[in-house]
Design a protein around this motif. Structure first.
Motif, PDB file in Angstrom:
ATOM      1  N   GLY A  45      52.610  54.708  51.536  1.00  0.00           N
ATOM      2  CA  GLY A  45      52.935  55.841  52.389  1.00  0.00           C
ATOM      3  C   GLY A  45      53.968  55.358  53.382  1.00  0.00           C
ATOM      4  N   GLN A  46      53.658  55.462  54.658  1.00  0.00           N
ATOM      5  CA  GLN A  46      54.506  54.886  55.691  1.00  0.00           C
ATOM      6  C   GLN A  46      53.808  53.716  56.380  1.00  0.00           C
ATOM      7  N   HIS A  47      52.719  53.238  55.787  1.00  0.00           N
ATOM      8  CA  HIS A  47      51.972  52.113  56.350  1.00  0.00           C
ATOM      9  C   HIS A  47      52.467  50.809  55.758  1.00  0.00           C
ATOM     10  N   THR A  48      52.755  49.844  56.629  1.00  0.00           N
ATOM     11  CA  THR A  48      53.176  48.519  56.173  1.00  0.00           C
ATOM     12  C   THR A  48      51.983  47.582  56.254  1.00  0.00           C
ATOM     13  N   PRO A  49      51.415  47.200  55.115  1.00  0.00           N
ATOM     14  CA  PRO A  49      50.240  46.325  55.150  1.00  0.00           C
ATOM     15  C   PRO A  49      50.631  44.915  55.573  1.00  0.00           C
ATOM     16  N   PRO A  50      49.691  44.152  56.125  1.00  0.00           N
ATOM     17  CA  PRO A  50      49.982  42.756  56.482  1.00  0.00           C
ATOM     18  C   PRO A  50      50.177  41.912  55.230  1.00  0.00           C
ATOM     19  N   ALA A  51      50.682  40.716  55.429  1.00  0.00           N
ATOM     20  CA  ALA A  51      50.870  39.798  54.296  1.00  0.00           C
ATOM     21  C   ALA A  51      49.525  39.533  53.625  1.00  0.00           C
ATOM     22  N   HIS A  52      49.509  39.605  52.311  1.00  0.00           N
ATOM     23  CA  HIS A  52      48.250  39.420  51.589  1.00  0.00           C
ATOM     24  C   HIS A  52      47.840  37.949  51.595  1.00  0.00           C
ATOM     25  N   PRO A  53      46.569  37.655  51.815  1.00  0.00           N
ATOM     26  CA  PRO A  53      46.087  36.271  51.687  1.00  0.00           C
ATOM     27  C   PRO A  53      46.294  35.769  50.255  1.00  0.00           C
ATOM     28  N   ARG A  54      46.514  34.481  50.124  1.00  0.00           N
ATOM     29  CA  ARG A  54      46.719  33.912  48.780  1.00  0.00           C
ATOM     30  C   ARG A  54      45.531  34.170  47.871  1.00  0.00           C
ATOM     31  N   SER A  55      44.344  34.160  48.457  1.00  0.00           N
ATOM     32  CA  SER A  55      43.148  34.368  47.638  1.00  0.00           C
ATOM     33  C   SER A  55      43.159  35.737  46.971  1.00  0.00           C
ATOM     34  N   GLU A  56      43.809  36.730  47.607  1.00  0.00           N
ATOM     35  CA  GLU A  56      43.833  38.064  47.019  1.00  0.00           C
ATOM     36  C   GLU A  56      44.766  38.150  45.815  1.00  0.00           C
ATOM     37  N   TYR A  57      45.770  37.289  45.754  1.00  0.00           N
ATOM     38  CA  TYR A  57      46.599  37.221  44.545  1.00  0.00           C
ATOM     39  C   TYR A  57      45.736  36.747  43.379  1.00  0.00           C
ATOM     40  N   VAL A  58      44.909  35.728  43.644  1.00  0.00           N
ATOM     41  CA  VAL A  58      44.006  35.208  42.603  1.00  0.00           C
ATOM     42  C   VAL A  58      43.008  36.284  42.196  1.00  0.00           C
ATOM     43  N   ASN A  59      42.418  36.956  43.192  1.00  0.00           N
ATOM     44  CA  ASN A  59      41.425  37.991  42.893  1.00  0.00           C
ATOM     45  C   ASN A  59      42.011  39.125  42.061  1.00  0.00           C
ATOM     46  N   LEU A  60      43.247  39.509  42.388  1.00  0.00           N
ATOM     47  CA  LEU A  60      43.882  40.610  41.651  1.00  0.00           C
ATOM     48  C   LEU A  60      44.044  40.250  40.180  1.00  0.00           C
ATOM     49  N   PHE A  61      44.699  39.126  39.910  1.00  0.00           N
ATOM     50  CA  PHE A  61      45.011  38.784  38.527  1.00  0.00           C
ATOM     51  C   PHE A  61      43.782  38.287  37.756  1.00  0.00           C
ATOM     52  N   LEU A  62      42.896  37.549  38.415  1.00  0.00           N
ATOM     53  CA  LEU A  62      41.696  37.086  37.731  1.00  0.00           C
ATOM     54  C   LEU A  62      40.764  38.252  37.432  1.00  0.00           C
ATOM     55  N   GLY A  63      40.605  39.158  38.404  1.00  0.00           N
ATOM     56  CA  GLY A  63      39.745  40.322  38.196  1.00  0.00           C
ATOM     57  C   GLY A  63      40.231  41.183  37.046  1.00  0.00           C
ATOM     58  N   LYS A  64      41.540  41.410  36.984  1.00  0.00           N
ATOM     59  CA  LYS A  64      42.094  42.210  35.884  1.00  0.00           C
ATOM     60  C   LYS A  64      41.910  41.489  34.551  1.00  0.00           C
ATOM     61  N   ALA A  65      42.187  40.183  34.538  1.00  0.00           N
ATOM     62  CA  ALA A  65      42.080  39.426  33.291  1.00  0.00           C
ATOM     63  C   ALA A  65      40.654  39.460  32.745  1.00  0.00           C
ATOM     64  N   LEU A  66      39.677  39.278  33.633  1.00  0.00           N
ATOM     65  CA  LEU A  66      38.283  39.315  33.190  1.00  0.00           C
ATOM     66  C   LEU A  66      37.906  40.693  32.665  1.00  0.00           C
ATOM     67  N   TYR A  67      38.408  41.743  33.319  1.00  0.00           N
ATOM     68  CA  TYR A  67      38.107  43.095  32.847  1.00  0.00           C
ATOM     69  C   TYR A  67      38.672  43.300  31.447  1.00  0.00           C
ATOM     70  N   TYR A  68      39.911  42.863  31.216  1.00  0.00           N
ATOM     71  CA  TYR A  68      40.519  43.004  29.884  1.00  0.00           C
ATOM     72  C   TYR A  68      39.728  42.208  28.844  1.00  0.00           C
ATOM     73  N   VAL A  69      39.227  41.027  29.236  1.00  0.00           N
ATOM     74  CA  VAL A  69      38.438  40.210  28.309  1.00  0.00           C
ATOM     75  C   VAL A  69      37.139  40.932  27.934  1.00  0.00           C
ATOM     76  N   PHE A  70      36.422  41.446  28.938  1.00  0.00           N
ATOM     77  CA  PHE A  70      35.109  42.059  28.695  1.00  0.00           C
ATOM     78  C   PHE A  70      35.213  43.399  27.970  1.00  0.00           C
ATOM     79  N   PHE A  71      36.312  44.123  28.180  1.00  0.00           N
ATOM     80  CA  PHE A  71      36.377  45.468  27.605  1.00  0.00           C
ATOM     81  C   PHE A  71      37.384  45.614  26.468  1.00  0.00           C
ATOM     82  N   LEU A  72      38.132  44.570  26.172  1.00  0.00           N
ATOM     83  CA  LEU A  72      39.035  44.620  25.025  1.00  0.00           C
ATOM     84  C   LEU A  72      38.830  43.430  24.089  1.00  0.00           C
ATOM     85  N   VAL A  73      38.901  42.212  24.622  1.00  0.00           N
ATOM     86  CA  VAL A  73      38.835  41.023  23.764  1.00  0.00           C
ATOM     87  C   VAL A  73      37.455  40.875  23.138  1.00  0.00           C
ATOM     88  N   ILE A  74      36.399  40.878  23.956  1.00  0.00           N
ATOM     89  CA  ILE A  74      35.047  40.686  23.416  1.00  0.00           C
ATOM     90  C   ILE A  74      34.670  41.797  22.431  1.00  0.00           C
TER      91      ILE A  74
END
Length: 375
Positions: free
Chosen positions: A192-221
């Motif tokens: 919108g017009q809100h500028t969020p603060p810089a994301h913590p590094r841990s949230e980059y890991v959470n974003l990509f790891l969380g998505k990867a695990l979801y794809y594994v559990f609901f597509l790969v397995i």
């Protein structure tokens, strides 16, 4: 539009002072916490255990293609219900007085394929602050350019038919979340017009790891385990998310995009001509407020007025405080918008979409939205 918005602290702001005092008094008199009670924990366990059982049954290979498809659809509905009944309260800090409990239960959002950190920015911060303000509240931007909700947006020829194609579009909401939306929002410099603060590094890991695990559990397995062709697994994944997306989309839109709700346009200085709490009343509507089934499934989101005014109160208490909110709004001569049933809210949403898309009414839409009051 880059001007920071500010709400006008008019004399009407006395409304929220009075209301908050009365709601606080209710919890004091009842000697109960505004957080989850036993009924709330039981409901959370029902949806979480049901989700796990459905997933296990799906992978059991005991059902044919049609049976597996039925399980996938039900799993999608249960995922939406977890979002409504568990994740939503927890991410608002309403489930428990203990932050670690809210964080743990908030992580149930990963079961939907969605990212809780991104949601807290887009929903808790932006949507709850700038509700229904075009250019700020991205939750009402269903499909920019394709669906017209902003009275200042140019009318296009296809908008005439938006009341026919918009509701089916909601089915894509969950797929967009899983495959696109979280990535886009995470890396945007402005929401919108809100500028969020810089994301913590841990949230980059959470974003990509969380998505990867979801794809594994609901597509790969499922591809590895199920005695189904690859295209049948993909079709089941698609239909599961179409069911989940339709439930999510309808519940959220019926609370803000119905007749009577307003879409305020700030003035040149960025001022909204209302106090924040009054703004929430004008932009939010309840539906089926007396339905126990709606309350059970929607996690209190059928009582969005109470939720927007008291987001840190667990939704299990909304039925009790509804009368307080309604009475106080009436005392201050303020709107309290309600549709008595899910069906009436759906038809109201349909009519509003049609009104916003009709060329001959285009010049009247702004006045319609600002002046319609459904007390």
């Amino acid at each position: 539009m880059t001007t920071k918005l500010k709400f006008t602290p008019t004399s009407q702001s006395l409304f929220f002072v009075t209301l908050r005092r009365r709601v606080d008094a209710y919890f004091t008199q009842q000697a109960c916490s505004p957080h989850a009670n036993r009924a709330m924990w039981a409901k959370a366990l029902f949806f979480l255990i049901g989700y796990a059982l459905l997933y296990a049954l799906l992978l059991s290979n005991q059902f044919g293609p049609l049976g597996s498809l039925g399980l996938a659809i039900t799993l999608g509905v249960f995922a939406a219900c977890i979002g409504f009944n568990v994740s939503h309260d927890a991410l608002h800090g309403a489930f428990s007085s203990r932050p670690w409990v809210n964080r743990l239960l908030g992580n149930s959002f990963y079961l939907l394929g969605a990212n809780p950190y991104v949601w807290k920015i887009t929903h808790n911060v932006v949507h709850h602050t700038y509700t229904n303000i075009p250019g700020h509240d991205e939750d009402i931007e269903i499909a920019p350019g394709l669906v017209r909700l902003d009275p200042e947006e140019p009318l296009r020829p296809w908008h005439r038919y938006q009341h026919l194609y918009t509701i089916p579009l909601y089915s894509l909401a969950s797929l967009s979340w899983v495959l696109r939306k979280d990535y886009v929002k995470f890396f945007k410099h402005q929401i919108g017009q809100h500028t969020p603060p810089a994301h913590p590094r841990s949230e980059y890991v959470n974003l990509f790891l969380g998505k990867a695990l979801y794809y594994v559990f609901f597509l790969v397995i499922p591809l590895l385990v199920l005695d189904l062709a690859w295209w049948q697994v993909l079709l089941g994944f698609l239909i599961m998310h179409l069911a989940e997306g339709l439930v999510l989309g309808l519940v959220f839109q019926l609370a803000h995009v119905v007749e009577g709700t307003s879409f305020p346009i700030p003035d040149a200085s960025g001022s909204v001509d209302d106090a924040w709490a009054i703004h929430q009343l004008r932009t939010t509507a309840n539906f089926a407020p007396r339905s126990q089934l709606a309350a059970f499934i929607c996690g209190g989101l059928n009582r969005q007025i109470e939720h927007h005014l008291f987001p840190k109160v667990c939704h299990i208490h909304y039925p009790a405080i509804t009368a307080i909110v309604r009475q106080t709004a009436h005392e201050f001569d303020l709107p309290y918008l309600e549709n008595p049933s899910f069906g009436s809210a759906l038809f109201s949403h349909f009519r509003l979409l049609r009104t916003m898309g009709q060329q001959e009414q285009g010049l009247q839409v702004d006045a319609f939205l600002k002046n319609t009051v459904n007390v």
